[in-house]
Design an enzyme around this catalytic site. Structure first.
Site: not given
Length: 295
Positions: A34, A51, A183, A251
């Site tokens: 996380c 981003y 992942h 996540d």
């Protein structure tokens, strides 16, 4: 938040009201992947970021932890904060023994810096090879960092996409620590588990027992969308073959999601679909993360 630190238009904010999971987590379960974002301006986002997310600080993370039924978090440094680990470290310190951290560091990192991070709860570094998220870094820089962290018993988290594994494999075999792959190496789930890309990853895990995998982010890998049935075979294959080297995490707060924002309670309900055996569930959620982060 200043104008230049406002969230990118069109990107989604995490679900503020996730369901209570139907699946009851085993006692001591760890959310092993996380993040925290800001909040800005206390913890500004990095100028070089690719981003700008929403604010999602430690208080919201800990509230989610308690709502879902987790006992602990592993907080991974997000690329939007670059190598400024202050938000992650602040969250680890606030949580005490209920959190561990994964940092992002550069060649300039010193032994004193690393020891200070270790005292705060950091137990590894992340190397990101996803080209749309970070600029390229020479492999030797990563190898030098690996040598610096090895005496602390830290491990290395690597993030890459399946198509890049063939090129990265020689480098991964050089790393002197435990490696945790984010992942599942982002497989293309339209190709099937028998595709050479995914089989290459399974073979790498088979040949090197220092490589672990997070069976995470069905919402990010799925083409079908919720309830992410197209991702189940990939996660289930890794859990069944490598039950002692798998981790799971939410996540949260789900950076870079544009098509939909997952319900974190529904993500917890995904766990028994990929680990139907209670013994495997306990290894995935308790035994493995405790051995890696709290031993």
């Amino acid at each position: 938040m200043s104008e230049e630190q406002k969230m990118d238009a069109g990107w989604l904010v995490f679900d503020p009201d996730p369901k209570t999971p139907d699946f009851k987590l085993p006692e001591g379960a760890v959310d092993a992947h996380c993040h925290v974002f800001g909040p800005a301006p206390e913890f500004p986002f990095a100028p070089e970021r690719k981003y700008t997310p929403c604010n999602a600080g430690k208080d919201q993370l800990f509230a989610l932890r308690d709502h879902l039924g987790f006992a602990r978090n592993v907080i991974v440094q997000a690329t939007c904060h670059g190598k400024d680990n202050r938000a992650m470290i602040d969250a680890c310190r606030a949580a005490g023994e209920r959190a561990r951290g994964i940092a992002s560091v550069g060649a300039e990192i010193t032994e004193d810096d690393l020891h200070e991070m270790h005292a705060a709860g950091v137990r590894g570094v992340r190397f990101n090879f996803v080209k749309r998220l970070v600029d390229a870094t020479p492999k030797q820089v990563f190898l030098d960092i690996a040598d610096k962290i090895k005496p602390l018993g830290w491990h290395i988290v690597v993030y890459f996409e399946a198509a890049d594994l063939e090129e990265l494999e020689p480098f991964l075999r050089q790393l002197p620590t435990t490696i945790v792959v984010d992942h599942m190496g982002r497989p293309d789930v339209t190709k099937g588990v028998d595709h050479p890309d995914f089989q290459r990853f399974l073979r790498l895990m088979e040949e090197n027992d220092s490589i672990w995998s997070k069976v995470t982010c069905p919402e990010r890998l799925s083409v079908e969308g919720p309830p992410y049935a197209d991702v189940i075979p990939y996660c289930a294959e890794i859990v069944s073959r490598f039950p002692d080297r798998v981790l799971w995490g939410t996540d949260w707060p789900h950076p870079n999601m544009k098509s939909h924002m997952p319900d974190d309670g529904a993500l917890v309900d995904f766990i028994p679909k990929i680990a139907p055996n209670p013994e495997h569930q306990r290894k995935l959620l308790v035994d493995n993360p405790m051995r890696l982060y709290w031993a």
